[in-house]
Structure formats: C-alpha cells, structure tokens
Motif scaffolding. Structure first.
Motif, short mmCIF file in Angstrom:
data_model
loop_
_atom_site.label_atom_id
_atom_site.label_comp_id
_atom_site.label_asym_id
_atom_site.label_seq_id
_atom_site.Cartn_x
_atom_site.Cartn_y
_atom_site.Cartn_z
N SER A 69 0.85 -1.19 0.00
CA SER A 69 0.00 0.00 0.00
C SER A 69 0.89 1.24 0.00
O SER A 69 2.11 1.16 0.16
CB SER A 69 -0.90 0.00 1.24
OG SER A 69 -0.12 0.18 2.41
N ASP A 70 0.27 2.41 -0.15
CA ASP A 70 1.03 3.67 -0.12
C ASP A 70 1.72 3.85 1.23
O ASP A 70 2.84 4.36 1.30
CB ASP A 70 0.10 4.86 -0.40
CG ASP A 70 -0.41 4.87 -1.82
OD1 ASP A 70 0.22 4.22 -2.68
OD2 ASP A 70 -1.45 5.51 -2.07
N ILE A 71 1.07 3.44 2.30
CA ILE A 71 1.65 3.56 3.64
C ILE A 71 2.87 2.67 3.76
O ILE A 71 3.91 3.07 4.29
CB ILE A 71 0.59 3.18 4.70
CG1 ILE A 71 -0.58 4.16 4.64
CG2 ILE A 71 1.20 3.12 6.09
CD1 ILE A 71 -1.83 3.67 5.32
N GLU A 72 2.77 1.45 3.24
CA GLU A 72 3.90 0.53 3.30
C GLU A 72 5.06 1.01 2.43
O GLU A 72 6.22 0.90 2.82
CB GLU A 72 3.46 -0.87 2.88
CG GLU A 72 2.49 -1.50 3.86
CD GLU A 72 1.74 -2.68 3.29
OE1 GLU A 72 1.29 -3.51 4.09
OE2 GLU A 72 1.60 -2.78 2.05
N LEU A 73 4.74 1.58 1.27
CA LEU A 73 5.80 2.12 0.40
C LEU A 73 6.51 3.29 1.08
O LEU A 73 7.73 3.43 0.99
CB LEU A 73 5.22 2.55 -0.94
CG LEU A 73 4.73 1.41 -1.84
CD1 LEU A 73 3.99 1.97 -3.05
CD2 LEU A 73 5.88 0.54 -2.27
N ALA A 74 5.74 4.14 1.77
CA ALA A 74 6.35 5.26 2.49
C ALA A 74 7.22 4.75 3.63
O ALA A 74 8.30 5.29 3.89
CB ALA A 74 5.26 6.20 3.03
N ALA A 75 6.77 3.70 4.30
CA ALA A 75 7.57 3.11 5.38
C ALA A 75 8.86 2.52 4.82
O ALA A 75 9.92 2.61 5.44
CB ALA A 75 6.76 2.06 6.13
N MET A 76 8.78 1.93 3.64
CA MET A 76 9.99 1.39 2.99
C MET A 76 10.98 2.51 2.68
O MET A 76 12.19 2.35 2.86
CB MET A 76 9.62 0.65 1.71
CG MET A 76 8.96 -0.67 1.92
SD MET A 76 8.59 -1.40 0.30
CE MET A 76 7.21 -2.42 0.73
N ARG A 77 10.46 3.68 2.22
CA ARG A 77 11.35 4.81 1.93
C ARG A 77 12.02 5.30 3.21
O ARG A 77 13.17 5.74 3.16
CB ARG A 77 10.57 5.94 1.27
CG ARG A 77 10.33 5.69 -0.22
CD ARG A 77 9.80 6.91 -0.94
NE ARG A 77 8.45 7.31 -0.58
CZ ARG A 77 7.34 6.71 -0.99
NH1 ARG A 77 7.41 5.67 -1.76
NH2 ARG A 77 6.17 7.15 -0.61
N GLN A 78 11.33 5.21 4.34
CA GLN A 78 11.94 5.63 5.60
C GLN A 78 13.09 4.72 6.01
O GLN A 78 13.94 5.12 6.79
CB GLN A 78 10.89 5.68 6.72
CG GLN A 78 10.02 6.88 6.65
CD GLN A 78 9.40 7.20 7.99
OE1 GLN A 78 9.54 6.44 8.95
NE2 GLN A 78 8.72 8.31 8.06
N CYS A 79 13.12 3.50 5.49
CA CYS A 79 14.19 2.56 5.82
C CYS A 79 15.52 2.95 5.19
O CYS A 79 16.57 2.45 5.61
CB CYS A 79 13.81 1.15 5.38
SG CYS A 79 12.39 0.49 6.24
N LEU A 80 15.50 3.82 4.18
CA LEU A 80 16.73 4.18 3.48
C LEU A 80 17.77 4.81 4.42
O LEU A 80 18.95 4.52 4.32
CB LEU A 80 16.43 5.11 2.32
CG LEU A 80 15.72 4.48 1.13
CD1 LEU A 80 15.33 5.54 0.12
CD2 LEU A 80 16.57 3.41 0.51
N LYS A 81 17.31 5.66 5.31
CA LYS A 81 18.25 6.32 6.22
C LYS A 81 18.89 5.29 7.16
O LYS A 81 20.11 5.31 7.36
CB LYS A 81 17.54 7.41 7.03
CG LYS A 81 18.48 8.17 7.93
CD LYS A 81 17.78 9.30 8.65
CE LYS A 81 18.74 10.03 9.56
NZ LYS A 81 18.08 11.07 10.33
N SER A 82 18.08 4.36 7.69
CA SER A 82 18.62 3.32 8.57
C SER A 82 19.58 2.42 7.81
O SER A 82 20.62 2.02 8.34
CB SER A 82 17.49 2.48 9.16
OG SER A 82 16.66 3.27 9.96
#
Length: 158
Positions: A69-82
C-alpha cells in the motif's frame, strides 16, 4: 490483542483451525487475531501456502505477494536512512556479497526495525479519526527525508 499481521489493535477477526473438533481449545488459537479482513485474508493465504507445502500436496514454485500500500511504500522509503547508517558503519566501498553474516544481519535488523517503527507510528497516528474543526495532524510518512539536510551518505557532492 494485536493483529498477527500488522500489529494494529485486533478488531474481532479471528482464525478457526478446522482440524480440531468444536469443543477442542486448539480449534481457536488465541493469538491468531486480526484488525481487518485484509490482514485476515493475507494470513490465510500465507497459512494455506505453508500448509500445502508442508503436507507436500502442492509444489509451490512461487508464493503470491501482496501489493504494498502507499503507507507501506512510504515506510519502505523511511528505511533508506537506517540502511545508509548501517551500511556506513560497515563501509560503502565493501560490496554486499563480501558482508559477513553479522554485518548482513546488522543491516537487515536496521531496515526491519525502522520499517516496523514507521508502520506503528502511522497506525498510532491514524487510529483515531480526525476531529471536525481541528487541523489535521501532519502525516509522519508524507516526507521521510524531511529531517535530512544533505545527509545522504551515498550522494557525493563535488
């Protein structure tokens, strides 16, 4: 209780194991509860594939993947910094194929932890409907790079 799939608050959806008789307590696993029909269906699809593979009735070549979903895709993008921080500690010049098991697990742990945190943050922020007359709360997943100035370690500025 929390949803078995997404860890949101469960809302009355459950699982009944038809292998046991009605009076058997094993028929109603207590921890297999869900927040929505979507999570329940996802669980049953995965459980059915696992059960067929375990019993040897079907040769599973490919397991169906649920579209993010869009929420899951946004959460995946947040993983980039980690991911960048974990990979930066190991060294960007080292290829992924040369990572030791401990280094690979450190990167995986950083990504999975941040993804789970982002999903929990979103669900906690959205579990109450907006109140009429009040401004909507900012979506923490709208811009995952808002706290980054020029802090992306994989981008080299000339």
């Amino acid at each position: 209780m929390k949803c078995w799939v997404c860890k949101r608050q469960a809302r009355g959806y459950g699982h009944t194991d038809g292998r046991y008789k009605s009076g058997d307590p094993q028929r109603y696993p207590v921890d297999w509860v869900f927040c929505s029909r979507r999570c329940q269906d996802a669980f049953h699809a995965l459980y059915g594939n696992w059960q067929r593979a375990k019993d040897g009735h079907a040769k599973l070549k490919e397991v169906a993947m649920i579209d993010a979903s869009d929420i899951e895709l946004a959460a995946m993008r947040q993983c980039l910094k980690s991911f960048g921080e974990a990979a930066g500690e190991i060294g960007f010049s080292k290829p992924l194929g040369d990572y030791s098991e401990a280094e690979a697990l450190r990167v995986i742990d950083a990504i999975v932890t941040r993804y789970t945190e982002a999903m929990v943050e979103h669900h906690e922020a959205s579990k109450f409907p907006p109140v009429r007359g009040m401004p909507p709360a900012p979506d923490p997943l709208a811009n995952p790079f808002a706290d980054l100035e020029d802090d992306l370690p994989w981008e080299v500025k000339p």
